[in-house]
Design a protein around this motif. Structure first.
Motif, PDB file in Angstrom:
ATOM      1  N   ILE A 135       0.901  -1.226  -0.154  1.00  0.00           N
ATOM      2  CA  ILE A 135      -0.174  -0.032  -0.091  1.00  0.00           C
ATOM      3  C   ILE A 135       0.939   1.205  -0.004  1.00  0.00           C
ATOM      4  O   ILE A 135       0.505   2.136  -0.529  1.00  0.00           O
TER       5      ILE A 135
ATOM      6  N   PRO B 174      -4.737   5.250   2.415  1.00  0.00           N
ATOM      7  CA  PRO B 174      -3.898   4.001   3.059  1.00  0.00           C
ATOM      8  C   PRO B 174      -4.230   3.842   4.264  1.00  0.00           C
ATOM      9  O   PRO B 174      -4.218   2.410   4.744  1.00  0.00           O
TER      10      PRO B 174
ATOM     11  N   ALA C 151      -7.512   1.783   4.246  1.00  0.00           N
ATOM     12  CA  ALA C 151      -7.207   0.570   3.511  1.00  0.00           C
ATOM     13  C   ALA C 151      -6.713  -0.627   4.611  1.00  0.00           C
ATOM     14  O   ALA C 151      -7.059  -1.662   4.508  1.00  0.00           O
TER      15      ALA C 151
ATOM     16  N   ALA D  81      -4.489  -6.364  -0.530  1.00  0.00           N
ATOM     17  CA  ALA D  81      -4.054  -5.211  -0.108  1.00  0.00           C
ATOM     18  C   ALA D  81      -4.585  -3.882  -1.036  1.00  0.00           C
ATOM     19  O   ALA D  81      -4.870  -3.098  -0.716  1.00  0.00           O
TER      20      ALA D  81
ATOM     21  N   LEU E  48      -7.216  -1.001  -0.768  1.00  0.00           N
ATOM     22  CA  LEU E  48      -6.898   0.383  -1.264  1.00  0.00           C
ATOM     23  C   LEU E  48      -8.108   1.158  -2.035  1.00  0.00           C
ATOM     24  O   LEU E  48      -8.362   2.112  -2.064  1.00  0.00           O
TER      25      LEU E  48
END
Length: 406
Positions: free
Chosen positions: A52, A66, A69, A98, A102
């Motif tokens: 990320i 992020p 996320a 990941a 995001l």
């Protein structure tokens, strides 16, 4: 009279109900308890943080994306076995999770988010070719596992509630507190602390750096009013260490910018915006825009939120069945249907308003680690060899590959 619009005081009945909702629900938006006690799971998380961070490195204008996320990632991987995720290796599986977390975060935050542009940038910058359908399937799985609860209660939700405790000590700029919390999200050592403790610890860490001579007084005065003091003290100690390691600057309303090394950075009145370090220039430029942001009318803010919701509903092209399910879910999420009971809908609306705060308060460099061990190289599976020591009747257990001796 001095005022602090960045930390509006929760004083109305509605505000207090919202804060109560945050406290009641905060543990629902955390990773499953003790999941990251296992080294293998820590390594999985470190790889996700690295991915990320690399993807968002070229655009640090909004560090909340992020941050959110990783909240999704922690909740998902601690509740779902990644062996059932698409991918040939664990690295590919973690990367897909990941990146999908995001994209979900970006959709929640950025009204102009372009999925096609995002995939194009992935291929250009990181040579990653992931097709639209794969990510959409993964997105649907994540949304289902998380029960469509994507408006997370995070540490940021508690800042307005805790700030009045620190105001008597001259206070802090919200951007500095935001940065401490976001940078902490990149380290697994904070995952088991509840969001409210992380928020409070961020204030204590900022106080330690900005007001070192008063810190003992601040800590003793405030911690005496809290429950779970041991957890808060432990978390605050780690936060202070984080600020020093990453040299996070603390901006205060009246006394300038403080570094973790104890230095105070103050600029002469006649200096222009071009003077000073890049960090100071960035803070100056952001602060110069604060009046414009806070002077915007409620009508304009309502229009922006309405446009954001419409954008989420319309941002869909030709999709297969799973993609249509995702879109239907986004519409339910935007309309606040089937996401929470009628009793808590007001609170969820407040969360959304909290997250749409001006992006100038999230405009800082992401300092998450990008150089991490490979998942395939560092396997935790090992063979235990038991050796008996002659004449003692005792055994020595040696774990090959982990160097554990007992």
């Amino acid at each position: 009279m001095y005022s602090e619009p960045e930390f509006p005081y929760p004083c109305s009945r509605k505000d207090m109900e919202t804060i109560k909702y945050y406290f009641d629900e905060e543990t629902e938006f955390m990773a499953a308890p003790n999941f990251f006690d296992d080294y293998r799971n820590i390594l999985i998380r470190r790889n996700a943080v690295s991915i990320i961070a690399k993807v968002t490195k070229k655009d640090v204008s909004d560090a909340y994306v992020p941050y959110l996320a990783m909240n999704y990632f922690d909740r998902f991987v601690s509740r779902y076995n990644i062996k059932y995720v698409e991918g040939r290796t664990d690295t590919e599986k973690v990367r897909l999770i990941a990146i999908t977390c995001l994209t979900i975060s970006a959709k929640m935050r950025i009204d102009s988010f372009s999925f096609d542009q995002f995939l194009s940038d992935l291929y250009r910058d990181m040579n990653l070719m992931i097709n639209h359908q794969t990510i959409m399937r993964m997105e649907l799985l994540i949304l289902q596992v998380l029960s469509w609860k994507m408006k997370s209660v995070t540490a940021l939700c508690f800042l307005n509630h805790y700030y009045p405790h620190f105001r008597q000590f001259r206070g802090f700029k919200r951007r500095s507190i935001n940065e401490i919390i976001v940078q902490a999200q990149g380290e697994h050592t904070f995952v088991d602390y509840i969001p409210s403790h992380i928020a409070f610890s961020a204030f204590l860490a900022a106080a330690n750096i900005a007001y070192p001579l008063k810190y003992k007084e601040i800590a003793e005065d405030i911690e005496s009013k809290l429950n779970d003091q041991g957890q808060v003290k432990e978390c605050a100690k780690k936060m202070i260490d984080l600020c020093r390691r990453l040299n996070i600057l603390i901006d205060t309303p009246r006394s300038g910018i403080h570094s973790a090394s104890g230095q105070v950075v103050e600029l002469p009145q006649e200096e222009t915006k071009e003077a000073g370090t890049p960090e100071i220039k960035e803070i100056q430029q952001n602060n110069s825009k604060a009046v414009v942001v806070h002077d915007s009318s409620e009508e304009e803010e309502d229009e922006e939120r309405t446009a954001l919701i419409h954008k989420r509903r319309q941002d869909i092209g030709k999709m297969e069945t799973s993609q249509l399910q995702v879109q239907e879910g986004w519409e339910k999420l935007s309309d606040k249907k089937d996401v929470a009971s009628e009793e808590t809908e007001t609170s969820i609306s407040e969360i959304e308003e909290e997250l749409v705060e001006p992006k100038k308060l999230m405009n800082f460099e992401l300092k998450w680690a990008t150089d991490v061990p490979s998942l395939e190289v560092h396997q935790r599976d090992s063979t235990i060899i038991s050796l008996r020591i002659p004449g003692t009747g005792n055994n020595i257990n040696i774990g090959c590959g982990t160097c554990n001796i007992s």
